[in-house]
Scaffold this motif. Structure first.
Motif, PDB file in Angstrom:
ATOM      1  N   PRO A   3       0.821  -1.214   0.000  1.00 21.36           N
ATOM      2  CA  PRO A   3       0.000   0.000   0.000  1.00 21.36           C
ATOM      3  C   PRO A   3       0.857   1.268   0.000  1.00 21.36           C
ATOM      4  O   PRO A   3       1.911   1.332   0.633  1.00 21.36           O
ATOM      5  CB  PRO A   3      -0.783  -0.118   1.304  1.00 21.36           C
ATOM      6  N   ILE A   4       0.381   2.275  -0.743  1.00 29.27           N
ATOM      7  CA  ILE A   4       1.015   3.586  -0.752  1.00 29.27           C
ATOM      8  C   ILE A   4       0.032   4.592  -0.189  1.00 29.27           C
ATOM      9  O   ILE A   4      -1.094   4.730  -0.674  1.00 29.27           O
ATOM     10  CB  ILE A   4       1.454   3.993  -2.167  1.00 29.27           C
ATOM     11  N   ARG A  19      -6.855   6.830  -9.692  1.00 26.69           N
ATOM     12  CA  ARG A  19      -7.286   6.241 -10.965  1.00 26.69           C
ATOM     13  C   ARG A  19      -6.148   5.578 -11.723  1.00 26.69           C
ATOM     14  O   ARG A  19      -6.391   4.829 -12.671  1.00 26.69           O
ATOM     15  CB  ARG A  19      -7.896   7.321 -11.871  1.00 26.69           C
ATOM     16  N   HIS A  20      -4.922   5.870 -11.348  1.00 27.76           N
ATOM     17  CA  HIS A  20      -3.759   5.377 -12.077  1.00 27.76           C
ATOM     18  C   HIS A  20      -3.698   3.849 -12.067  1.00 27.76           C
ATOM     19  O   HIS A  20      -4.070   3.209 -11.077  1.00 27.76           O
ATOM     20  CB  HIS A  20      -2.487   5.951 -11.441  1.00 27.76           C
ATOM     21  N   ARG A  21      -3.232   3.267 -13.161  1.00 25.00           N
ATOM     22  CA  ARG A  21      -3.065   1.817 -13.224  1.00 25.00           C
ATOM     23  C   ARG A  21      -1.721   1.456 -12.588  1.00 25.00           C
ATOM     24  O   ARG A  21      -0.667   1.550 -13.214  1.00 25.00           O
ATOM     25  CB  ARG A  21      -3.111   1.322 -14.667  1.00 25.00           C
ATOM     26  N   TRP A  22      -1.772   1.046 -11.344  1.00 26.77           N
ATOM     27  CA  TRP A  22      -0.564   0.704 -10.603  1.00 26.77           C
ATOM     28  C   TRP A  22      -0.093  -0.696 -10.991  1.00 26.77           C
ATOM     29  O   TRP A  22      -0.885  -1.525 -11.449  1.00 26.77           O
ATOM     30  CB  TRP A  22      -0.833   0.765  -9.103  1.00 26.77           C
ATOM     31  N   PRO A  23       1.185  -0.973 -10.810  1.00 33.01           N
ATOM     32  CA  PRO A  23       1.667  -2.330 -11.096  1.00 33.01           C
ATOM     33  C   PRO A  23       0.950  -3.355 -10.224  1.00 33.01           C
ATOM     34  O   PRO A  23       0.459  -3.039  -9.136  1.00 33.01           O
ATOM     35  CB  PRO A  23       3.162  -2.259 -10.748  1.00 33.01           C
ATOM     36  N   ASP A  24       0.909  -4.589 -10.693  1.00 33.93           N
ATOM     37  CA  ASP A  24       0.300  -5.659  -9.910  1.00 33.93           C
ATOM     38  C   ASP A  24       0.966  -5.740  -8.543  1.00 33.93           C
ATOM     39  O   ASP A  24       2.196  -5.678  -8.426  1.00 33.93           O
ATOM     40  CB  ASP A  24       0.456  -6.998 -10.638  1.00 33.93           C
ATOM     41  N   VAL A 199       7.221   3.905  -6.622  1.00 34.73           N
ATOM     42  CA  VAL A 199       7.440   2.460  -6.718  1.00 34.73           C
ATOM     43  C   VAL A 199       8.931   2.149  -6.772  1.00 34.73           C
ATOM     44  O   VAL A 199       9.415   1.224  -6.099  1.00 34.73           O
ATOM     45  CB  VAL A 199       6.712   1.893  -7.957  1.00 34.73           C
ATOM     46  N   ARG A 200       9.659   2.922  -7.552  1.00 35.14           N
ATOM     47  CA  ARG A 200      11.099   2.658  -7.652  1.00 35.14           C
ATOM     48  C   ARG A 200      11.807   2.899  -6.320  1.00 35.14           C
ATOM     49  O   ARG A 200      12.661   2.106  -5.910  1.00 35.14           O
ATOM     50  CB  ARG A 200      11.718   3.516  -8.748  1.00 35.14           C
ATOM     51  N   LEU A 201      11.441   3.990  -5.631  1.00 33.96           N
ATOM     52  CA  LEU A 201      12.046   4.258  -4.330  1.00 33.96           C
ATOM     53  C   LEU A 201      11.740   3.150  -3.331  1.00 33.96           C
ATOM     54  O   LEU A 201      12.584   2.779  -2.507  1.00 33.96           O
ATOM     55  CB  LEU A 201      11.552   5.599  -3.782  1.00 33.96           C
TER      56      LEU A 201
END
Length: 300
Positions: A3-4, A19-24, A199-201
């Motif tokens: 979770p973010i 609404r963004h399509r987050w990675p699985d 996500v990268r961080l």
């Protein structure tokens, strides 16, 4: 799920982050004012402590630029002290924070795009309070990315595109400031950039940290922006009034605006490979949502 925690969930950027399509495997938890009071440091600390968050995106802000001139304490609470509390909690939990800031930290008093390490000198309370938030995050000890942006627009909330379409539907001619320069920013495009950085961080402890700029590509001014809005609007059957240029002096406001809000993308392109699309095409995406796709011309 990873979770973010996202603040400012009801704002333009927060809406697009949700609404963004987050990675699985990733979950966006966008909190509104009803979910989290950004003037309450204890509540912020408790919210961060209640789950094993993978990262924080600090997108909540006091954005009423003119009202901030008289509502100084609230502006500083939301724009400076809330990021301070979020970053302190992120440091304690060992998670990264991505904080959204603004072009208003710059004085806007020269030509060319502002680099991330150019001297800052806010012109008013809003910019000063946002700079306070930057400093709080930067000195917190948390792994962080500060992302400055400008001229945010979307199909949601209150913004320049929606105002132009609303007013343009009732008036044959509009007068728009032509001596403030910058680049519009699609909230959806900004959300995608923030998500990629967060996500990268979270996944890579060696990921770059520091300060970045994101807006859509290409310069314009508010008058030129309005003209392009109505050019694309007309192609979709929407309003298309005439737009007359005026100066900043012709439209006085309580807060001073930077005359030049152009932001350099050099750092975010170098460190994260993020290359913003032209603002005209980003505007088209927004107008597709508001007005539908452009109408095809009938061929004889």
């Amino acid at each position: 799920m990873k979770p973010i925690l996202i603040t400012g969930g009801s704002g333009q950027v927060g809406t697009e982050l949700a609404r963004h399509r987050w990675p699985d495997g990733w979950e966006a938890v966008a909190l509104t004012r009803a979910d989290l009071d950004l003037t309450d440091a204890a509540a912020i600390a408790a919210k961060v402590a209640e789950r094993d968050w993978a990262a924080i995106i600090s997108a909540g802000a006091y954005t009423a630029v003119d009202k901030a001139e008289s509502d100084v304490v609230t502006a500083w609470q939301v724009n400076a002290l809330a990021p301070a509390a979020l970053a302190a909690a992120a440091k304690d939990k060992g998670i990264p924070i991505v904080h959204v800031s603004t072009d208003y930290v710059f004085p806007g008093d020269r030509e060319g795009a502002w680099e991330v390490d150019d001297p800052v000198a806010p012109l008013g309370v809003y910019g000063a309070s946002k700079l306070g938030g930057e400093l709080a995050v930067r000195t917190s000890g948390a792994r962080h990315a500060i992302v400055r942006t400008a001229w945010v627009v979307s199909a949601h909330g209150n913004n320049f595109v929606k105002t132009m379409l609303r007013v343009g539907a009732d008036r044959p001619t509009l007068r728009v400031v032509a001596d403030q320069h910058g680049s519009p920013t699609s909230a959806a495009d900004l959300a995608a950039a923030l998500a990629a950085i967060a996500v990268r961080l979270a996944e890579d402890e060696s990921a770059p940290t520091g300060t970045y700029h994101f807006s859509n590509a290409g310069p314009t001014d508010w008058h030129g922006f309005a003209e392009e809005i109505f050019r694309q609007s007309a192609a979709r059957g929407g309003p298309s009034p005439a737009v007359e240029p005026i100066t900043t002096a012709d439209y006085p406001t309580p807060a001073r605006r930077p005359a030049n809000s152009l932001l350099s993308h050099r750092a975010i392109e170098r460190d994260y490979g993020i290359h913003p699309q032209p603002w005209q095409s980003a505007l088209g995406d927004i107008l597709d949502e508001l007005l539908g796709a452009p109408q095809k011309e009938n061929k004889a």
